[in-house]
Structure formats: structure tokens, C-alpha cells
Design a protein around this motif. Structure first.
Motif, PDB file in Angstrom:
ATOM      1  N   ALA A  31       3.697   1.936  -7.169  1.00  6.39           N
ATOM      2  CA  ALA A  31       2.753   2.877  -6.560  1.00  6.39           C
ATOM      3  C   ALA A  31       1.320   2.592  -6.990  1.00  6.39           C
ATOM      4  O   ALA A  31       0.380   2.913  -6.268  1.00  6.39           O
ATOM      5  CB  ALA A  31       3.138   4.313  -6.923  1.00  6.39           C
ATOM      6  N   VAL A  33      -1.181  -0.546  -8.637  1.00 14.11           N
ATOM      7  CA  VAL A  33      -1.309  -1.957  -8.989  1.00 14.11           C
ATOM      8  C   VAL A  33      -2.714  -2.218  -9.504  1.00 14.11           C
ATOM      9  O   VAL A  33      -3.666  -1.533  -9.141  1.00 14.11           O
ATOM     10  CB  VAL A  33      -1.011  -2.868  -7.775  1.00 14.11           C
ATOM     11  CG1 VAL A  33       0.422  -2.716  -7.321  1.00 14.11           C
ATOM     12  CG2 VAL A  33      -1.959  -2.576  -6.634  1.00 14.11           C
ATOM     13  N   TRP A  39       1.351  -7.781  -5.404  1.00 12.26           N
ATOM     14  CA  TRP A  39       2.174  -6.595  -5.195  1.00 12.26           C
ATOM     15  C   TRP A  39       3.024  -6.790  -3.957  1.00 12.26           C
ATOM     16  O   TRP A  39       2.757  -7.650  -3.123  1.00 12.26           O
ATOM     17  CB  TRP A  39       1.313  -5.332  -5.055  1.00 12.26           C
ATOM     18  CG  TRP A  39       0.299  -5.370  -3.950  1.00 12.26           C
ATOM     19  CD1 TRP A  39      -1.005  -5.728  -4.038  1.00 12.26           C
ATOM     20  CD2 TRP A  39       0.527  -5.051  -2.564  1.00 12.26           C
ATOM     21  NE1 TRP A  39      -1.623  -5.656  -2.818  1.00 12.26           N
ATOM     22  CE2 TRP A  39      -0.717  -5.227  -1.892  1.00 12.26           C
ATOM     23  CE3 TRP A  39       1.619  -4.616  -1.823  1.00 12.26           C
ATOM     24  CZ2 TRP A  39      -0.863  -5.002  -0.525  1.00 12.26           C
ATOM     25  CZ3 TRP A  39       1.480  -4.388  -0.459  1.00 12.26           C
ATOM     26  CH2 TRP A  39       0.248  -4.582   0.172  1.00 12.26           C
ATOM     27  N   ILE A  41       5.759  -4.352  -1.137  1.00 11.39           N
ATOM     28  CA  ILE A  41       6.401  -3.103  -0.712  1.00 11.39           C
ATOM     29  C   ILE A  41       7.578  -3.481   0.172  1.00 11.39           C
ATOM     30  O   ILE A  41       7.437  -4.243   1.123  1.00 11.39           O
ATOM     31  CB  ILE A  41       5.433  -2.202   0.081  1.00 11.39           C
ATOM     32  CG1 ILE A  41       4.190  -1.890  -0.745  1.00 11.39           C
ATOM     33  CG2 ILE A  41       6.126  -0.912   0.501  1.00 11.39           C
ATOM     34  CD1 ILE A  41       3.113  -1.168   0.048  1.00 11.39           C
ATOM     35  N   ARG A  56      -1.449   0.108   7.886  1.00 12.26           N
ATOM     36  CA  ARG A  56      -2.064   0.789   6.735  1.00 12.26           C
ATOM     37  C   ARG A  56      -3.023   1.843   7.270  1.00 12.26           C
ATOM     38  O   ARG A  56      -3.952   1.526   8.010  1.00 12.26           O
ATOM     39  CB  ARG A  56      -2.812  -0.208   5.841  1.00 12.26           C
ATOM     40  CG  ARG A  56      -3.488   0.471   4.639  1.00 12.26           C
ATOM     41  CD  ARG A  56      -4.125  -0.548   3.686  1.00 12.26           C
ATOM     42  NE  ARG A  56      -5.107  -1.372   4.348  1.00 12.26           N
ATOM     43  CZ  ARG A  56      -5.020  -2.697   4.455  1.00 12.26           C
ATOM     44  NH1 ARG A  56      -3.978  -3.331   3.956  1.00 12.26           N
ATOM     45  NH2 ARG A  56      -5.968  -3.371   5.075  1.00 12.26           N
ATOM     46  N   ALA A  88      -4.366  -8.201  -5.153  1.00  7.83           N
ATOM     47  CA  ALA A  88      -4.772  -6.869  -4.714  1.00  7.83           C
ATOM     48  C   ALA A  88      -6.293  -6.776  -4.624  1.00  7.83           C
ATOM     49  O   ALA A  88      -7.003  -7.195  -5.532  1.00  7.83           O
ATOM     50  CB  ALA A  88      -4.243  -5.814  -5.682  1.00  7.83           C
ATOM     51  N   HIS A  92      -6.745  -2.782  -0.035  1.00  9.94           N
ATOM     52  CA  HIS A  92      -5.295  -2.628   0.028  1.00  9.94           C
ATOM     53  C   HIS A  92      -4.834  -1.212  -0.274  1.00  9.94           C
ATOM     54  O   HIS A  92      -3.670  -0.875  -0.037  1.00  9.94           O
ATOM     55  CB  HIS A  92      -4.611  -3.608  -0.932  1.00  9.94           C
ATOM     56  CG  HIS A  92      -4.724  -5.030  -0.495  1.00  9.94           C
ATOM     57  ND1 HIS A  92      -4.383  -6.094  -1.306  1.00  9.94           N
ATOM     58  CD2 HIS A  92      -5.146  -5.576   0.673  1.00  9.94           C
ATOM     59  CE1 HIS A  92      -4.603  -7.228  -0.658  1.00  9.94           C
ATOM     60  NE2 HIS A  92      -5.063  -6.935   0.541  1.00  9.94           N
ATOM     61  N   GLU A  93      -5.698  -0.386  -0.803  1.00 13.33           N
ATOM     62  CA  GLU A  93      -5.304   0.979  -1.137  1.00 13.33           C
ATOM     63  C   GLU A  93      -5.137   1.793   0.141  1.00 13.33           C
ATOM     64  O   GLU A  93      -5.960   1.735   1.054  1.00 13.33           O
ATOM     65  CB  GLU A  93      -6.357   1.633  -2.035  1.00 13.33           C
ATOM     66  CG  GLU A  93      -5.907   2.935  -2.656  1.00 13.33           C
ATOM     67  CD  GLU A  93      -6.855   3.400  -3.745  1.00 13.33           C
ATOM     68  OE1 GLU A  93      -6.404   4.115  -4.647  1.00 13.33           O
ATOM     69  OE2 GLU A  93      -8.050   3.038  -3.691  1.00 13.33           O
ATOM     70  N   TYR A  96       1.084   3.006   3.776  1.00 13.29           N
ATOM     71  CA  TYR A  96       1.733   1.922   4.520  1.00 13.29           C
ATOM     72  C   TYR A  96       2.988   2.429   5.236  1.00 13.29           C
ATOM     73  O   TYR A  96       3.743   3.253   4.707  1.00 13.29           O
ATOM     74  CB  TYR A  96       2.125   0.774   3.578  1.00 13.29           C
ATOM     75  CG  TYR A  96       0.949  -0.031   3.070  1.00 13.29           C
ATOM     76  CD1 TYR A  96       0.595  -1.231   3.674  1.00 13.29           C
ATOM     77  CD2 TYR A  96       0.190   0.409   1.991  1.00 13.29           C
ATOM     78  CE1 TYR A  96      -0.481  -1.976   3.224  1.00 13.29           C
ATOM     79  CE2 TYR A  96      -0.879  -0.331   1.521  1.00 13.29           C
ATOM     80  CZ  TYR A  96      -1.221  -1.523   2.142  1.00 13.29           C
ATOM     81  OH  TYR A  96      -2.299  -2.256   1.685  1.00 13.29           O
ATOM     82  N   HIS A 107       2.396   5.211  -0.329  1.00 11.38           N
ATOM     83  CA  HIS A 107       0.993   5.214  -0.747  1.00 11.38           C
ATOM     84  C   HIS A 107       0.804   4.247  -1.918  1.00 11.38           C
ATOM     85  O   HIS A 107       1.460   4.344  -2.946  1.00 11.38           O
ATOM     86  CB  HIS A 107       0.557   6.612  -1.174  1.00 11.38           C
ATOM     87  CG  HIS A 107      -0.892   6.673  -1.563  1.00 11.38           C
ATOM     88  ND1 HIS A 107      -1.909   6.568  -0.646  1.00 11.38           N
ATOM     89  CD2 HIS A 107      -1.490   6.802  -2.780  1.00 11.38           C
ATOM     90  CE1 HIS A 107      -3.072   6.655  -1.266  1.00 11.38           C
ATOM     91  NE2 HIS A 107      -2.843   6.790  -2.557  1.00 11.38           N
ATOM     92  N   LEU A 108      -0.112   3.310  -1.738  1.00  8.43           N
ATOM     93  CA  LEU A 108      -0.430   2.316  -2.756  1.00  8.43           C
ATOM     94  C   LEU A 108      -1.813   2.623  -3.329  1.00  8.43           C
ATOM     95  O   LEU A 108      -2.794   2.725  -2.589  1.00  8.43           O
ATOM     96  CB  LEU A 108      -0.416   0.915  -2.158  1.00  8.43           C
ATOM     97  CG  LEU A 108      -0.734  -0.243  -3.123  1.00  8.43           C
ATOM     98  CD1 LEU A 108       0.393  -0.405  -4.139  1.00  8.43           C
ATOM     99  CD2 LEU A 108      -0.957  -1.540  -2.360  1.00  8.43           C
ATOM    100  N   SER A 109      -1.882   2.775  -4.650  1.00  9.62           N
ATOM    101  CA  SER A 109      -3.152   3.048  -5.327  1.00  9.62           C
ATOM    102  C   SER A 109      -3.538   1.842  -6.174  1.00  9.62           C
ATOM    103  O   SER A 109      -2.677   1.125  -6.700  1.00  9.62           O
ATOM    104  CB  SER A 109      -3.047   4.292  -6.217  1.00  9.62           C
ATOM    105  OG  SER A 109      -2.743   5.435  -5.451  1.00  9.62           O
TER     106      SER A 109
END
Length: 359
Positions: A31, A33, A39, A41, A56, A88, A92-93, A96, A107-109
Motif C-alpha cells: 500500500a 512504496v 512496486w 499490484i 489510475r 516509483a 504513481h500515487e 488503481y 490505493h497506492l501511496s
């Protein structure tokens, strides 16, 4: 009745199968990175006829896939798909999805290894220490990847470097020169800092939206990449998209979470909408956070129609009055005409005959 029951049963089975296919999609992956790190998913539980198309924040990833920044791999064993990034970046945040029909999102933080320091007038001078430095080691300071002496040429009075400790002190505030990225290098190790101004939030005093339409707000102000934003809408806090509330990136400034979009605004959504910003919510320091609010006004979608209907009503009433008046006037004229033609007519003496009799 039996045919109707069969159709209802088939419809329920189809709906159940559809819901099962939507709910069966699962996401796995980190979640959070570090910026610059790889990274991935993974989306599993897909059906054979599912349309695999990664997005995204609702936007296609085709440009990044075409350039090789992102890679999509098929996972035959799990019946899924994997999205991978070699490095990253700030962009990228976000949220997705591997298929447009997926009800859930991943959700990627991003975690910034850079140490963010907020510089205010009260906190000058501000000291930046060079980590992992031993006695006698020579420290080299850089700003925006340029030697500090070159980056701040003619502005030497803004900083001071202690050669014994390797500490850099920022003595004065200069909006153009002081703020930015600093790094201290000792051998092969580096300590990175980002000097940012005190954050501010700028929102309109009030925002009007017609019922059923979309609300769009941008949390403006002095923000730098790495700031964390919390929106409060309908007495709920949002840091990621959920339901009809969408949180996305401000592409112009490169700040994730600065854009709030709410679909299908309702009358009960009226109230204050808050935007709160901070560089460290876990350890907030007074003066390092800021918030702003806007009063959301929701207009009745028929509001613009009422004046028109009122005018139409007035015209109808006026026309009715004119018709009644004309009808009464015509009736009065008709009665008057009948009265003039109906009086008793007396015989008129014949003058010619009287003349003949006298003769």
C-alpha cells in the motif's frame, strides 16, 4: 404464473452471477512504496470474459504502458493480472483498477525518503545536519543537485556551513532562493532535505452547485510535493476515493489529493467542505498545518424553471382576463344591436295619396 416465476428466477440467478463476478476481484500489493523503488499490484479472481484494462484515478495508463514505465503481465494460475513499475514516481500515487467493472480499487501511496522541513520566520536559523558523518569526514552540500556555492551565488548571506560538524544553517528566508531540495553527501551516502514554506489553503468562500450535477474543488495554496491532504465532506474524512467521492491529483502542481470531485450532488450535501494539509499528520507541529473551508450551496435543479413558469402563469392569467373581457364586450354589443332593431315600427303616412285626395 409458472413462466413468470421462471423468468424471475433466471433474472435473480443472472444478477447473483454478475454480483459474484464483480465482488470476486481482489487486489494485493504494497500500500505504501518508497519513491524510486519498484512496486507491483496484482488483481486476481477475474472472469474469462472480463475486460482487463488498468486505470489510475479513472484515467487510462496507455501512455505509460507504451513508454515502458509500467508493465502489465497476465497471471494464468490465479486468473488475474499484474501491474508493475520499475521505479516509483510522484505520478504513481492514486487509486488503481484492473477492470472498469471492478467495484473496489487499490490505493497506492508514496513515501518520500527526503526529510521535509518547514521554514518559517520564527524558526530561522534552521539547521540541517549531515547524517552518517564521522569526525574528519568532508561534507559536500548541494541544492537542486548543484554545489551550494554555485546554486546560491551572490546569496551567501542566507546560509552558513560549519566545516567541523558539516551542519548547514539557513539564516534568512528568501522565497526564490532558500526553498527547494538540499542534499549532503559524505562518501557514498546522502542525506536529502526539502525546505518548504508554511502551508496555506485557499478555497472560495462559497461554492454553488445545481442538484444532480458534479462538485469540483481544488485545494489551492502554498503546497509542495509530499504534503498530505485530508478532505472533509458530509462529516466524513477522505484521503482516497470512495463511492461518489473522488480524490485525484493536481496535475499542474504535481500534488496528489488536491482535487476533490463529488458526483451527483444532493440537497442534503449542503454545508461546509474542508481541506486540511500537513507534511506530517502523525506529529503535527503548530504552524506546519493549515486548513480552509468553503460553504457548499446546492441549488434546486428546477430553480431556473420557476421564474419562467411564473411568467407563463402571468401570461395565461392575462390572456384569460382579455378573453373574458372581450367575450363580455361582444355580448354587450350584440344585445345593444338587437335592441336597436326591435322597436315597434309605426306606419308612415303616404303623402302622395293625401295629395291625390285633395285634388
Amino acid at each position: 404464473m409458472e413462466k413468470r416465476a421462471a423468468f424471475v428466477l433466471l433474472g435473480m440467478l443472472y444478477l447473483a452471477g454478475t454480483l459474484e463476478s464483480v465482488q470476486a476481484v481482489n487486489y494485493s500489493g504494497p500500500a505504501i512504496v518508497h519513491k524510486g523503488q519498484p512496486w507491483s499490484i496484482e488483481c486476481s479472481g477475474l472472469q474469462p470474459d472480463d475486460n482487463i484494462r488498468w486505470t489510475r484515478n479513472g484515467q487510462t495508463l496507455e501512455p505509460e504502458l507504451a513508454s515502458g514505465q509500467l508493465i502489465v503481465r497476465s497471471k494464468a494460475k490465479t486468473g488475474g493480472s499484474e501491474l508493475t513499475a520499475i521505479q516509483a514516481t510522484d505520478f504513481h500515487e492514486g487509486d488503481y483498477k484492473c477492470t472498469p467493472d471492478s467495484s473496489e480499487a487499490f490505493h497506492l501511496s508514496l513515501y518520500f525518503d527526503v526529510k521535509i522541513r518547514v521554514l518559517t520566520q520564527k524558526e530561522t536559523p534552521l539547521s540541517l545536519e549531515c547524517a552518517n558523518r564521522s569526525t574528519g569526514d568532508k561534507a559536500a552540500w548541494y541544492k537542486e543537485k548543484m554545489p551550494i556555492s554555485t546554486a546560491l551565488v551572490g546569496k551567501e548571506d542566507l546560509i552558513k556551513i560549519d566545516n567541523e560538524t558539516g551542519t548547514l544553517e539557513i539564516l534568512k528566508i528568501d522565497d526564490i532562493v532558500v526553498y527547494g531540495n538540499y542534499s549532503c553527501k559524505v562518501g557514498n551516502t546522502s542525506t536529502d532535505y526539502r525546505i518548504v514554506p508554511k502551508p496555506t489553503v485557499v478555497l472560495p468562500e462559497s461554492t454553488s452547485v445545481v442538484e444532480g450535477e458534479k462538485l469540483l474543488l481544488i485545494c489551492n495554496g502554498k503546497h509542495s510535493p509530499g504534503v498530505k491532504i485530508i478532505w472533509t465532506f458530509g462529516n466524513q474524512n477522505y484521503t482516497a476515493s470512495k463511492g461518489r467521492v473522488k480524490i485525484s491529483r493536481d496535475q499542474e502542481r504535481g500534488i496528489y489529493g488536491a482535487v476533490l470531485t463529488v458526483e451527483n450532488i444532493e440537497m442534503n450535501d449542503r454545508g461546509n467542505v474542508y481541506c486540511r494539509v500537513s507534511y506530517n499528520w502523525s506529529d503535527p507541529v503548530e504552524g506546519h498545518s493549515a486548513q480552509g473551508a468553503t460553504l457548499l450551496r446546492v441549488k434546486d435543479k428546477l430553480a431556473a424553471l420557476w421564474p419562467f413558469l411564473g411568467i407563463c402563469g402571468e401570461v395565461v392569467v392575462l390572456c384569460a382576463i382579455i378573453l373574458v373581457y372581450e367575450k363580455k364586450r361582444n355580448k354587450a354589443e350584440l344585445d345593444e344591436s338587437d335592441t336597436e332593431q326591435s322597436p315597434d315600427t309605426k306606419p308612415t303616412p303616404n303623402k302622395d295619396s293625401d295629395v291625390r285626395q285633395r285634388k
